[in-house]
Scaffold this motif. Structure first.
Motif, PDB file in Angstrom:
ATOM      1  N   ILE A  84     -71.727  15.975   5.955  1.00 43.13           N
ATOM      2  CA  ILE A  84     -70.306  16.314   5.894  1.00 43.13           C
ATOM      3  C   ILE A  84     -69.559  15.738   7.094  1.00 43.13           C
ATOM      4  CG2 ILE A  84     -68.652  18.234   5.926  1.00 43.13           C
ATOM      5  CD1 ILE A  84     -70.772  19.844   4.325  1.00 43.13           C
ATOM      6  N   ARG A  85     -70.170  15.800   8.273  1.00 42.24           N
ATOM      7  CA  ARG A  85     -69.519  15.222   9.461  1.00 42.24           C
ATOM      8  C   ARG A  85     -69.383  13.710   9.335  1.00 42.24           C
ATOM      9  NH1 ARG A  85     -72.430  19.513  12.231  1.00 42.24           N
ATOM     10  NH2 ARG A  85     -74.234  18.161  12.482  1.00 42.24           N
ATOM     11  N   LEU A  86     -70.389  13.056   8.772  1.00 37.71           N
ATOM     12  CA  LEU A  86     -70.309  11.614   8.536  1.00 37.71           C
ATOM     13  C   LEU A  86     -69.182  11.303   7.561  1.00 37.71           C
ATOM     14  CD1 LEU A  86     -71.376   8.672   8.589  1.00 37.71           C
ATOM     15  CD2 LEU A  86     -73.025   9.348   6.829  1.00 37.71           C
ATOM     16  N   ALA A  87     -69.110  12.049   6.474  1.00 34.88           N
ATOM     17  CA  ALA A  87     -68.055  11.834   5.482  1.00 34.88           C
ATOM     18  C   ALA A  87     -66.682  12.044   6.089  1.00 34.88           C
ATOM     19  CB  ALA A  87     -68.255  12.776   4.295  1.00 34.88           C
ATOM     20  N   GLU A  88     -66.573  13.013   6.987  1.00 36.56           N
ATOM     21  CA  GLU A  88     -65.272  13.293   7.587  1.00 36.56           C
ATOM     22  C   GLU A  88     -64.775  12.124   8.428  1.00 36.56           C
ATOM     23  OE1 GLU A  88     -62.929  16.975   9.531  1.00 36.56           O
ATOM     24  OE2 GLU A  88     -65.053  16.832  10.014  1.00 36.56           O
ATOM     25  N   HIS A  89     -65.635  11.557   9.268  1.00 38.85           N
ATOM     26  CA  HIS A  89     -65.122  10.501  10.126  1.00 38.85           C
ATOM     27  C   HIS A  89     -64.917   9.181   9.374  1.00 38.85           C
ATOM     28  CE1 HIS A  89     -68.073   7.380  11.285  1.00 38.85           C
ATOM     29  NE2 HIS A  89     -69.013   8.277  11.191  1.00 38.85           N
ATOM     30  N   LEU A  90     -65.488   9.078   8.153  1.00 35.93           N
ATOM     31  CA  LEU A  90     -65.246   7.903   7.321  1.00 35.93           C
ATOM     32  C   LEU A  90     -64.209   8.173   6.231  1.00 35.93           C
ATOM     33  CD1 LEU A  90     -68.912   6.589   6.900  1.00 35.93           C
ATOM     34  CD2 LEU A  90     -67.132   5.706   8.424  1.00 35.93           C
ATOM     35  N   ALA A  91     -63.625   9.390   6.229  1.00 33.30           N
ATOM     36  CA  ALA A  91     -62.597   9.776   5.255  1.00 33.30           C
ATOM     37  C   ALA A  91     -63.094   9.648   3.818  1.00 33.30           C
ATOM     38  CB  ALA A  91     -61.321   8.956   5.455  1.00 33.30           C
ATOM     39  N   ILE A  92     -64.288  10.180   3.564  1.00 30.98           N
ATOM     40  CA  ILE A  92     -64.892  10.170   2.235  1.00 30.98           C
ATOM     41  C   ILE A  92     -64.978  11.607   1.730  1.00 30.98           C
ATOM     42  CG2 ILE A  92     -66.989   9.653   0.912  1.00 30.98           C
ATOM     43  CD1 ILE A  92     -67.593   7.444   2.917  1.00 30.98           C
ATOM     44  N   PRO A  93     -64.484  11.921   0.527  1.00 30.37           N
ATOM     45  CA  PRO A  93     -64.593  13.283   0.010  1.00 30.37           C
ATOM     46  C   PRO A  93     -66.051  13.666  -0.259  1.00 30.37           C
ATOM     47  CG  PRO A  93     -63.823  11.806  -1.706  1.00 30.37           C
ATOM     48  CD  PRO A  93     -63.843  11.008  -0.439  1.00 30.37           C
ATOM     49  N   VAL A  94     -66.296  14.969  -0.355  1.00 32.13           N
ATOM     50  CA  VAL A  94     -67.670  15.474  -0.483  1.00 32.13           C
ATOM     51  C   VAL A  94     -67.805  16.282  -1.766  1.00 32.13           C
ATOM     52  CG1 VAL A  94     -69.420  16.977   0.538  1.00 32.13           C
ATOM     53  CG2 VAL A  94     -68.022  15.520   2.016  1.00 32.13           C
ATOM     54  N   LEU A  95     -68.940  16.103  -2.431  1.00 34.15           N
ATOM     55  CA  LEU A  95     -69.348  16.938  -3.559  1.00 34.15           C
ATOM     56  C   LEU A  95     -70.612  17.686  -3.148  1.00 34.15           C
ATOM     57  CD1 LEU A  95     -69.348  17.781  -6.624  1.00 34.15           C
ATOM     58  CD2 LEU A  95     -70.839  15.804  -6.988  1.00 34.15           C
ATOM     59  N   THR A  96     -70.626  19.001  -3.317  1.00 30.46           N
ATOM     60  CA  THR A  96     -71.844  19.769  -3.079  1.00 30.46           C
ATOM     61  C   THR A  96     -72.286  20.428  -4.376  1.00 30.46           C
ATOM     62  OG1 THR A  96     -70.726  21.829  -2.408  1.00 30.46           O
ATOM     63  CG2 THR A  96     -71.169  20.200  -0.684  1.00 30.46           C
ATOM     64  N   LEU A  97     -73.584  20.431  -4.607  1.00 32.76           N
ATOM     65  CA  LEU A  97     -74.187  21.083  -5.766  1.00 32.76           C
ATOM     66  C   LEU A  97     -75.068  22.220  -5.257  1.00 32.76           C
ATOM     67  CD1 LEU A  97     -75.269  17.961  -7.895  1.00 32.76           C
ATOM     68  CD2 LEU A  97     -73.135  19.263  -8.022  1.00 32.76           C
ATOM     69  N   VAL A  98     -74.748  23.434  -5.664  1.00 28.89           N
ATOM     70  CA  VAL A  98     -75.469  24.622  -5.202  1.00 28.89           C
ATOM     71  C   VAL A  98     -76.541  24.995  -6.210  1.00 28.89           C
ATOM     72  CG1 VAL A  98     -75.249  27.095  -4.744  1.00 28.89           C
ATOM     73  CG2 VAL A  98     -73.545  25.501  -3.832  1.00 28.89           C
ATOM     74  N   ASP A  99     -77.774  25.105  -5.730  1.00 35.81           N
ATOM     75  CA  ASP A  99     -78.883  25.519  -6.587  1.00 35.81           C
ATOM     76  C   ASP A  99     -80.057  25.908  -5.698  1.00 35.81           C
ATOM     77  OD1 ASP A  99     -80.698  26.023  -8.562  1.00 35.81           O
ATOM     78  OD2 ASP A  99     -80.920  23.948  -9.223  1.00 35.81           O
ATOM     79  N   THR A 100     -80.107  27.147  -5.291  1.00 37.41           N
ATOM     80  CA  THR A 100     -81.200  27.630  -4.443  1.00 37.41           C
ATOM     81  C   THR A 100     -81.376  29.130  -4.642  1.00 37.41           C
ATOM     82  OG1 THR A 100     -82.016  27.823  -2.162  1.00 37.41           O
ATOM     83  CG2 THR A 100     -79.643  27.963  -2.472  1.00 37.41           C
ATOM     84  N   PRO A 101     -82.606  29.623  -4.630  1.00 40.13           N
ATOM     85  CA  PRO A 101     -82.788  31.081  -4.645  1.00 40.13           C
ATOM     86  C   PRO A 101     -82.357  31.709  -3.326  1.00 40.13           C
ATOM     87  CG  PRO A 101     -84.906  29.955  -4.406  1.00 40.13           C
ATOM     88  CD  PRO A 101     -83.880  28.902  -4.713  1.00 40.13           C
ATOM     89  N   GLY A 102     -82.155  30.876  -2.304  1.00 43.07           N
ATOM     90  CA  GLY A 102     -81.706  31.362  -1.005  1.00 43.07           C
ATOM     91  C   GLY A 102     -82.296  30.537   0.114  1.00 43.07           C
ATOM     92  N   ALA A 103     -81.962  30.886   1.324  1.00 38.40           N
ATOM     93  CA  ALA A 103     -82.535  30.205   2.485  1.00 38.40           C
ATOM     94  C   ALA A 103     -84.012  30.542   2.608  1.00 38.40           C
ATOM     95  CB  ALA A 103     -81.789  30.621   3.747  1.00 38.40           C
ATOM     96  N   ALA A 104     -84.780  29.581   3.108  1.00 35.99           N
ATOM     97  CA  ALA A 104     -86.191  29.841   3.380  1.00 35.99           C
ATOM     98  C   ALA A 104     -86.298  31.040   4.324  1.00 35.99           C
ATOM     99  CB  ALA A 104     -86.840  28.608   4.007  1.00 35.99           C
ATOM    100  N   ASN A 105     -87.211  31.984   4.012  1.00 30.36           N
ATOM    101  CA  ASN A 105     -87.275  33.229   4.788  1.00 30.36           C
ATOM    102  C   ASN A 105     -88.640  33.456   5.431  1.00 30.36           C
ATOM    103  OD1 ASN A 105     -88.784  33.822   2.540  1.00 30.36           O
ATOM    104  ND2 ASN A 105     -87.512  35.528   1.843  1.00 30.36           N
ATOM    105  N   ASP A 106     -89.427  32.395   5.566  1.00 34.27           N
ATOM    106  CA  ASP A 106     -90.732  32.548   6.197  1.00 34.27           C
ATOM    107  C   ASP A 106     -90.619  32.414   7.713  1.00 34.27           C
ATOM    108  OD1 ASP A 106     -90.237  29.848   6.455  1.00 34.27           O
ATOM    109  OD2 ASP A 106     -91.872  29.209   5.143  1.00 34.27           O
ATOM    110  N   ALA A 107     -91.718  32.664   8.403  1.00 39.94           N
ATOM    111  CA  ALA A 107     -91.705  32.624   9.869  1.00 39.94           C
ATOM    112  C   ALA A 107     -91.392  31.236  10.398  1.00 39.94           C
ATOM    113  CB  ALA A 107     -93.058  33.109  10.408  1.00 39.94           C
ATOM    114  N   ALA A 108     -91.857  30.200   9.672  1.00 38.55           N
ATOM    115  CA  ALA A 108     -91.578  28.828  10.113  1.00 38.55           C
ATOM    116  C   ALA A 108     -90.076  28.557  10.119  1.00 38.55           C
ATOM    117  CB  ALA A 108     -92.298  27.833   9.205  1.00 38.55           C
TER     118      ALA A 108
END
Length: 441
Positions: free
Chosen positions: A318-342
């Motif tokens: 997103i930061r790269l797209a911002e400084h190059l003035a390129i719009p962003v598309l995000t696709l959401v598909d996750t059961p959630g953030a990884a929640n293990d100790a690592a």
């Protein structure tokens, strides 16, 4: 075999090359009066046919103008001295003044010892001009030829917007002669090793280099201020009748995932890989694609728990797209953030916070489509606050129904009812104002 000739690689990747004329050349034994330096340079000139370790100029790659900095390893190992810095600075200045993308074709052993600290300080000079180019919104690509080691990897190479490694190239901060003997042949010091650990965006074969650079130049030079279009829904056109059914449909293996959406949406795309701090999440697909004639950056979850590296890579995109003035598309598909100790040790909380902040601060439009599971903060971090849509076979929830029931100390048989109470179906989310609408086929 080590890559040597600057003009050979220029001839391979460019047409209509016009070399810059810069009055910069070391004299005598140099600023340190290093005995034998003049003779070493004379031998280097005879061997390479060059008067310095870089050749700079402007040419066309795949029909796109580019400023080029090409290293010649035959000239004192492609090392950088003060005169080399003069040429690199001139190339950056020309790129910035003419708003022409800059491509560095690197093959170097690092700083030139015969010029001491004056040589090492050229790294600060390169970093300054790289920053000025970024602030001007001009794209920068680095190509890591064999070898790319020392301070030039840690400045000109790794500091570019897009980093391309040539297959088999030696790449590392420590050159072969200064590594611990036990690590001399470790694959970490290769383009492939740097890619594996998230420091290089892609690795290509030498014969593909021209096409890869040309595609990147086209992508980086085709931005616009308009928001990305909402992708069409590829799965079932009818929403679920209840919350628990919505969850099951979103989790179905047969439901279209990120790769299918990206292939359907873009005519051409190339990847941005890794978080630049040693991490790669294969479940976060990032890059820039071409839809029609306009470039759109994308960050897409692929249905797996998102790791800290995934969140950091999305923020970098997103930061790269911002400084190059390129719009962003995000696709959401996750059961959630990884929640293990690592994930905790790797900083999942700070990584999510950084992505939330990056999305909130973005001055370019971000468009989001929830295409599957929208699990809690790990999903919301990638979603645009005011431009989010959802497909009929997806859901978005504060927490997974099973986990909600466990927290509320409900028995397993009450999970379906809990899903209904969470109001996570597409129609519920539209009514609640969480999403703008349901994507159509």
């Amino acid at each position: 075999m080590r890559d040597g000739g600057a003009r050979e690689v220029i001839a391979e990747v460019t047409t209509d090359f016009d070399e810059f004329t810069v009055d910069s050349r070391a004299h005598g034994d140099g600023p340190l009066d290093w005995d034998g330096y003049a003779q070493a340079r004379a031998r280097a000139e005879e061997r390479s046919g060059e008067t310095e370790s870089v050749v700079c100029g402007k040419g066309r790659i795949g029909g796109v103008d580019a400023v080029l900095i090409a290293f010649d390893f035959r000239f004192l190992g492609g090392s950088v001295g003060t005169a080399t810095g003069d040429r690199i600075e001139h190339a950056f200045s020309r790129a910035r003044e003419t708003r022409t993308p800059l491509v560095s074709l690197i093959a170097t052993g690092g700083s030139r010892m015969q010029e001491g600290m004056l040589s090492l300080r050229q790294l600060q000079r390169v970093a300054r001009h790289s920053t000025l180019l970024r602030q001007a919104g001009v794209p920068q690509i680095s190509v890591l030829r064999d070898p790319t080691t020392g301070g030039l990897w840690a400045s000109l190479g790794a500091g570019a917007d897009v980093v391309i490694g040539v297959a088999g190239a030696q790449v590392g901060f420590a050159g072969r002669r200064v590594r611990p003997p036990t690590d001399a042949d470790d694959p970490a010091y290769t383009a492939e090793g740097q890619f594996t650990h998230g420091h290089v965006d892609e690795v290509c074969e030498p014969w593909d280099l021209t096409d890869v650079i040309a595609e990147w130049l086209t992508l980086l030079d085709s931005g616009s201020a308009d928001p990305a279009d909402v992708p069409r829904a590829l799965g079932s056109p009818t929403p679920s009748t209840d919350g628990w059914s919505a969850v099951h449909r979103a989790r179905a293996a047969t439901r279209p995932h990120a790769e299918a959406y990206l292939d359907d949406y873009f005519d051409l795309r190339r990847p941005i890989t890794g978080d630049r701090t040693g991490g790669v999440d294969p479940g976060m697909l990032c890059g820039i694609g071409l839809r029609g004639r306009r470039a759109i950056a994308y960050a897409a979850q692929a249905g797996t728990p998102t790791t800290p590296a995934g969140f950091r890579t999305a923020a970098r995109l997103i930061r790269l797209a911002e400084h190059l003035a390129i719009p962003v598309l995000t696709l959401v598909d996750t059961p959630g953030a990884a929640n293990d100790a690592a994930a905790e040790r790797a900083g999942v909380g700070p990584a999510i916070a950084d992505l939330f902040g990056t999305v909130a601060a973005a001055r370019i439009p971000i468009t989001t489509l929830v295409i599957g599971e929208g699990g809690s903060g790990g999903a919301l971090a990638l979603a645009a606050p005011d431009r989010t849509w959802i497909t009929p076979d997806a859901y978005f929830s504060v927490i997974a129904p099973e986990l909600s029931a466990a927290i509320l100390k409900r028995p397993p048989e009450q999970v379906p009812a809990t899903a209904e109470q969470l109001r996570l179906r597409p129609e519920d989310l539209v009514e609640l104002g969480v999403v703008r609408g349901i994507a159509s086929p």
